[in-house]
Structures are given as C-alpha cells and as structure tokens.
Design a protein around this motif. Structure first.
Motif, PDB file in Angstrom:
ATOM      1  N   ILE A 191     -13.145   0.901   5.752  1.00 18.73           N
ATOM      2  CA  ILE A 191     -13.377  -0.632   5.881  1.00 18.73           C
ATOM      3  C   ILE A 191     -12.385  -1.449   6.681  1.00 18.73           C
ATOM      4  O   ILE A 191     -11.069  -1.323   6.209  1.00 18.73           O
ATOM      5  N   LEU A 192     -12.927  -2.339   7.338  1.00 16.87           N
ATOM      6  CA  LEU A 192     -11.860  -3.304   8.155  1.00 16.87           C
ATOM      7  C   LEU A 192     -11.959  -4.717   7.742  1.00 16.87           C
ATOM      8  O   LEU A 192     -13.120  -5.074   7.823  1.00 16.87           O
ATOM      9  N   VAL A 193     -10.826  -5.133   7.613  1.00 12.80           N
ATOM     10  CA  VAL A 193     -10.635  -6.546   7.063  1.00 12.80           C
ATOM     11  C   VAL A 193      -9.724  -7.268   8.003  1.00 12.80           C
ATOM     12  O   VAL A 193      -8.645  -6.798   8.240  1.00 12.80           O
ATOM     13  N   GLY A 194      -9.958  -8.383   8.462  1.00  9.33           N
ATOM     14  CA  GLY A 194      -8.886  -9.152   9.390  1.00  9.33           C
ATOM     15  C   GLY A 194      -9.139 -10.914   9.142  1.00  9.33           C
ATOM     16  O   GLY A 194     -10.216 -11.044   9.126  1.00  9.33           O
ATOM     17  N   HIS A 195      -8.068 -11.381   9.139  1.00  9.17           N
ATOM     18  CA  HIS A 195      -7.868 -12.880   9.010  1.00  9.17           C
ATOM     19  C   HIS A 195      -7.361 -13.358  10.193  1.00  9.17           C
ATOM     20  O   HIS A 195      -6.589 -12.922  10.987  1.00  9.17           O
ATOM     21  N   SER A 196      -7.953 -14.509  10.757  1.00 10.73           N
ATOM     22  CA  SER A 196      -7.668 -15.274  11.972  1.00 10.73           C
ATOM     23  C   SER A 196      -7.527 -14.470  13.012  1.00 10.73           C
ATOM     24  O   SER A 196      -8.326 -13.679  13.472  1.00 10.73           O
ATOM     25  N   MET A 197      -6.247 -14.256  13.785  1.00 10.21           N
ATOM     26  CA  MET A 197      -6.125 -13.353  14.612  1.00 10.21           C
ATOM     27  C   MET A 197      -6.378 -12.057  14.414  1.00 10.21           C
ATOM     28  O   MET A 197      -6.891 -11.182  15.281  1.00 10.21           O
ATOM     29  N   GLY A 198      -5.910 -11.689  13.057  1.00  8.81           N
ATOM     30  CA  GLY A 198      -6.260 -10.302  12.628  1.00  8.81           C
ATOM     31  C   GLY A 198      -7.942  -9.893  12.648  1.00  8.81           C
ATOM     32  O   GLY A 198      -8.146  -8.944  12.840  1.00  8.81           O
ATOM     33  N   GLY A 199      -8.820 -11.157  12.416  1.00  7.78           N
ATOM     34  CA  GLY A 199     -10.049 -10.855  12.607  1.00  7.78           C
ATOM     35  C   GLY A 199     -10.583 -10.682  13.747  1.00  7.78           C
ATOM     36  O   GLY A 199     -11.138  -9.729  14.105  1.00  7.78           O
ATOM     37  N   LYS A 200     -10.010 -11.267  14.809  1.00  4.52           N
ATOM     38  CA  LYS A 200     -10.331 -11.015  16.217  1.00  4.52           C
ATOM     39  C   LYS A 200      -9.822  -9.648  16.787  1.00  4.52           C
ATOM     40  O   LYS A 200     -10.650  -8.949  17.545  1.00  4.52           O
ATOM     41  N   THR A 201      -8.888  -9.095  16.184  1.00 10.65           N
ATOM     42  CA  THR A 201      -8.456  -7.924  16.398  1.00 10.65           C
ATOM     43  C   THR A 201      -9.459  -6.706  15.868  1.00 10.65           C
ATOM     44  O   THR A 201      -9.753  -5.983  16.598  1.00 10.65           O
ATOM     45  N   MET A 202      -9.789  -6.890  14.746  1.00  7.03           N
ATOM     46  CA  MET A 202     -10.811  -6.123  14.410  1.00  7.03           C
ATOM     47  C   MET A 202     -11.941  -6.116  14.960  1.00  7.03           C
ATOM     48  O   MET A 202     -12.839  -5.052  15.031  1.00  7.03           O
ATOM     49  N   MET A 203     -12.405  -7.439  15.465  1.00  8.33           N
ATOM     50  CA  MET A 203     -13.721  -7.457  15.987  1.00  8.33           C
ATOM     51  C   MET A 203     -13.598  -6.675  17.543  1.00  8.33           C
ATOM     52  O   MET A 203     -14.659  -6.099  17.954  1.00  8.33           O
ATOM     53  N   GLN A 204     -12.383  -6.610  18.002  1.00 11.89           N
ATOM     54  CA  GLN A 204     -12.270  -6.156  19.335  1.00 11.89           C
ATOM     55  C   GLN A 204     -12.302  -4.629  19.166  1.00 11.89           C
ATOM     56  O   GLN A 204     -12.873  -3.974  19.756  1.00 11.89           O
ATOM     57  N   TYR A 205     -11.618  -4.038  18.060  1.00  7.02           N
ATOM     58  CA  TYR A 205     -11.573  -2.824  17.640  1.00  7.02           C
ATOM     59  C   TYR A 205     -12.971  -2.160  17.463  1.00  7.02           C
ATOM     60  O   TYR A 205     -13.281  -1.297  17.860  1.00  7.02           O
ATOM     61  N   VAL A 206     -13.730  -2.837  16.642  1.00  7.50           N
ATOM     62  CA  VAL A 206     -15.208  -2.288  16.486  1.00  7.50           C
ATOM     63  C   VAL A 206     -15.973  -2.336  17.767  1.00  7.50           C
ATOM     64  O   VAL A 206     -16.934  -1.267  17.930  1.00  7.50           O
ATOM     65  N   MET A 207     -15.732  -3.251  18.725  1.00  4.49           N
ATOM     66  CA  MET A 207     -16.404  -3.296  19.978  1.00  4.49           C
ATOM     67  C   MET A 207     -16.011  -2.076  20.962  1.00  4.49           C
ATOM     68  O   MET A 207     -16.657  -1.593  21.642  1.00  4.49           O
ATOM     69  N   GLN A 208     -14.539  -1.702  20.869  1.00  8.14           N
ATOM     70  CA  GLN A 208     -13.961  -0.876  21.756  1.00  8.14           C
ATOM     71  C   GLN A 208     -14.279   0.817  20.966  1.00  8.14           C
ATOM     72  O   GLN A 208     -14.139   1.590  21.683  1.00  8.14           O
ATOM     73  N   TYR A 209     -14.148   0.803  19.646  1.00  4.55           N
ATOM     74  CA  TYR A 209     -14.318   2.000  18.929  1.00  4.55           C
ATOM     75  C   TYR A 209     -15.571   2.062  18.152  1.00  4.55           C
ATOM     76  O   TYR A 209     -15.369   2.283  16.733  1.00  4.55           O
ATOM     77  N   SER A 258      -2.589  -8.192  24.225  1.00  7.89           N
ATOM     78  CA  SER A 258      -3.713  -8.780  24.211  1.00  7.89           C
ATOM     79  C   SER A 258      -4.665  -7.998  23.161  1.00  7.89           C
ATOM     80  O   SER A 258      -4.145  -7.062  22.311  1.00  7.89           O
ATOM     81  N   TYR A 259      -5.890  -8.413  22.901  1.00  8.45           N
ATOM     82  CA  TYR A 259      -6.462  -7.894  21.701  1.00  8.45           C
ATOM     83  C   TYR A 259      -6.847  -6.529  21.908  1.00  8.45           C
ATOM     84  O   TYR A 259      -7.191  -5.653  21.230  1.00  8.45           O
ATOM     85  N   ALA A 260      -6.931  -6.207  23.356  1.00 11.18           N
ATOM     86  CA  ALA A 260      -7.377  -4.626  23.670  1.00 11.18           C
ATOM     87  C   ALA A 260      -6.170  -3.609  23.103  1.00 11.18           C
ATOM     88  O   ALA A 260      -6.248  -2.747  22.729  1.00 11.18           O
ATOM     89  N   HIS A 261      -4.874  -4.413  23.219  1.00  9.57           N
ATOM     90  CA  HIS A 261      -3.673  -3.509  22.859  1.00  9.57           C
ATOM     91  C   HIS A 261      -3.524  -3.652  21.446  1.00  9.57           C
ATOM     92  O   HIS A 261      -3.427  -2.585  20.889  1.00  9.57           O
ATOM     93  N   LEU A 262      -3.906  -4.523  20.805  1.00  6.37           N
ATOM     94  CA  LEU A 262      -4.004  -4.879  19.344  1.00  6.37           C
ATOM     95  C   LEU A 262      -4.835  -3.799  18.635  1.00  6.37           C
ATOM     96  O   LEU A 262      -4.763  -3.272  17.875  1.00  6.37           O
ATOM     97  N   ALA A 263      -6.127  -3.586  19.182  1.00  7.98           N
ATOM     98  CA  ALA A 263      -7.083  -2.912  18.767  1.00  7.98           C
ATOM     99  C   ALA A 263      -6.638  -1.381  19.121  1.00  7.98           C
ATOM    100  O   ALA A 263      -7.081  -0.544  18.174  1.00  7.98           O
ATOM    101  N   ASP A 264      -6.055  -1.214  20.224  1.00  8.54           N
ATOM    102  CA  ASP A 264      -5.672   0.384  20.354  1.00  8.54           C
ATOM    103  C   ASP A 264      -4.757   0.811  19.430  1.00  8.54           C
ATOM    104  O   ASP A 264      -4.696   1.774  18.781  1.00  8.54           O
ATOM    105  N   ASP A 265      -3.880  -0.127  18.815  1.00  9.04           N
ATOM    106  CA  ASP A 265      -2.719   0.095  17.930  1.00  9.04           C
ATOM    107  C   ASP A 265      -3.618   0.532  16.529  1.00  9.04           C
ATOM    108  O   ASP A 265      -3.125   1.404  15.938  1.00  9.04           O
ATOM    109  N   ILE A 266      -4.572  -0.577  16.145  1.00  8.93           N
ATOM    110  CA  ILE A 266      -5.167   0.014  15.034  1.00  8.93           C
ATOM    111  C   ILE A 266      -5.943   1.270  15.160  1.00  8.93           C
ATOM    112  O   ILE A 266      -6.006   2.149  13.945  1.00  8.93           O
ATOM    113  N   HIS A 267      -6.314   1.677  16.238  1.00 12.97           N
ATOM    114  CA  HIS A 267      -7.146   2.936  16.104  1.00 12.97           C
ATOM    115  C   HIS A 267      -5.855   4.070  16.190  1.00 12.97           C
ATOM    116  O   HIS A 267      -6.375   5.080  15.605  1.00 12.97           O
TER     117      HIS A 267
END
Length: 260
Positions: A82-100, A61-70
């Motif tokens: 600086i965070l850059v994400g493409h397509s699904m990776g873009g959603k991962t990074m958007m989720q990350y900045v909202m979680q952290y 899930s995006y929550a898990h993917l964001a936790d991995d980046i953290h």
C-alpha cells in the motif's frame, strides 16, 4: 538510489510505504506510523533523495523519485504494498503508480493533486539560505533568522528539524539534512503537472484538509480521469498538514479505506 528508511510494526504484516513531502523526512511520520502499525501493518518510511539521511543527487525529478521507491520495494521484496504520500510525496507516489503499474495494492494521496502548482516556497528557501551554518551557535539563532522569512513558529520548527550537528576537524558545527542547492534549483519541477497515458484503476483515496487550498472541488474531474476509482475525504479543522493537525481523523480515514 538506495534510500535510507525506517520500519515500524510486524515485518510479516501487510507492507505500507509512507513518503514525506518537500523539506520533510521519515521522522515526520514516525509517531503516527506507530498507530498505523498497531492496526496490523508493516510501515516503511523512506527519506526521499536530497532529504533526511538518504543520498544526495543532482537528479531531482518525479521520475527519479519514483525509481527510488521502485528500487526500495524490490530490495525489500515487498509484494504489492500500500502506498501513501503527502504533498510532494503524494506526487512521487502518483508518478510511481503510473511508471510501475500493477506493482501496488492501493494508493493514498494526502493533500495534493496531480495538477501544476506555482512555486510558493521561495520565502522559505531564502530563509534557509540566509542561515549561516558557520556562525550560528544554537537552533534559536537559526530560528531568529528564519522568522524574518516564515512567520509560523510551527512551520519553522518543522523546517529546523533538518538541522543537525556534525564533527568537522574535531569541531561540532551545524549542517543541513537537505540538499538545499539542488532543491532550490529544481523547485519549479516540484510543482509540475503529472500526466499519464493510462488510467490507474487500483483503489485510490485522496485525503485533503478542509482548510487547505491544495485540492479544490474543481480539481476532482481531472483527478478522476487519471484515477477513475478514486474517492475523496475531507478532514475537518485541518490544513495542508492533515496528519499532524488531525492525526486521529487521518488514521480513521486511512483505516476506513483500507478495511473495505
């Protein structure tokens, strides 16, 4: 989860993380990351879980993917990268900045919006599943099978980069660097809408391909509600794979944003 990652550039330079999209890996960004590193950045390229050389998991899930980046940012002791994400990776990074919140310097989202996207990779998943790894002898065999499901040679080449050879009981045979069962099961979640309770106020750039349908003009008001300091750049003569189709224009847009 401890992600596999590659690094390019000076280890003491400003850290910049780039996360790939569905069916991709860090290898997809390796060439362009060298150009970015030459501009004075330490570029870090992780493989997301169930992709590339990172571990596999039933949790996707995006929550898990964001936790991995953290976890990766903490392990590498990165100070507000600086965070850059493409397509699904873009959603991962958007989720990350909202979680952290407060743990990053700037965000760049490449050709994806936080909105819901219906499943549109079904043919690709069926095509990948149709490839019998125990019987194919060459990549051309796999390409012939996949061509019945995906007409674009460029897309097939990208997908088949996930094939590699491994030794099993002394015999070399093909295997996937993708966790296809989990990705197939969770593909609906890849398109889910991201929601946040607090706006992300750090500088944010959305880059879209002029020919891509992923970010529409009508999406911009909803994007700005979540990212009020966001701006949008459109790259001419580019579809969804902006960085591959127009690499020079992509780097120019990225550097123009980061240098301000």
């Amino acid at each position: 989860m401890k992600l596999y990652y590659r690094e390019v550039g000076d280890p003491s330079a400003t850290p910049l993380l780039i996360v790939h999209g569905i069916f991709g890996s860090s290898d997809n960004w390796l060439t362009i990351s060298k150009t970015i590193a030459e501009q004075g950045y330490r570029v870090i390229l992780p493989d997301q879980r169930n992709h590339g050389q990172s571990p596999r998991s039933d949790d996707f899930s995006y929550a898990h993917l964001a936790d991995d980046i953290h976890e990766l940012i903490q392990d590498l002791k990165l100070d507000k990268p600086i965070l850059v994400g493409h397509s699904m990776g873009g959603k991962t990074m958007m989720q990350y900045v909202m979680q952290y919140p407060g743990t990053f310097q700037a965000l760049v989202v490449v050709d994806i919006a936080p909105k819901f996207y219906p499943v549109h990779h079904s043919d690709i998943l069926r095509g990948l599943a149709a490839i019998d790894l125990a019987t194919i002898r060459t990549r051309n065999d796999a390409d012939d099978i996949l061509s019945a499901y995906e007409p674009s040679p460029t897309v097939r080449q990208f997908l088949l980069k996930n094939l590699y050879r491994e030794m099993v009981n002394g015999t070399s045979q093909f295997a996937w660097r993708l966790n296809l069962p989990v990705i197939s099961r969770e593909i609906h979640g890849v398109g889910e809408e991201l929601t946040g309770t607090h706006p992300v106020t750090e500088p944010t750039l959305f880059i879209r391909g002029e020919r891509s349908p992923y970010i529409l003009d009508s999406d911009w008001p909803a994007i700005q509600r979540l990212f009020p300091n966001a701006r949008l750049v459109s790259i001419a003569d580019a579809g969804h794979w902006v960085q591959a189709e127009q690499p020079a224009a992509f780097v120019d847009a990225l550097m123009g944003f980061l240098n301000e």
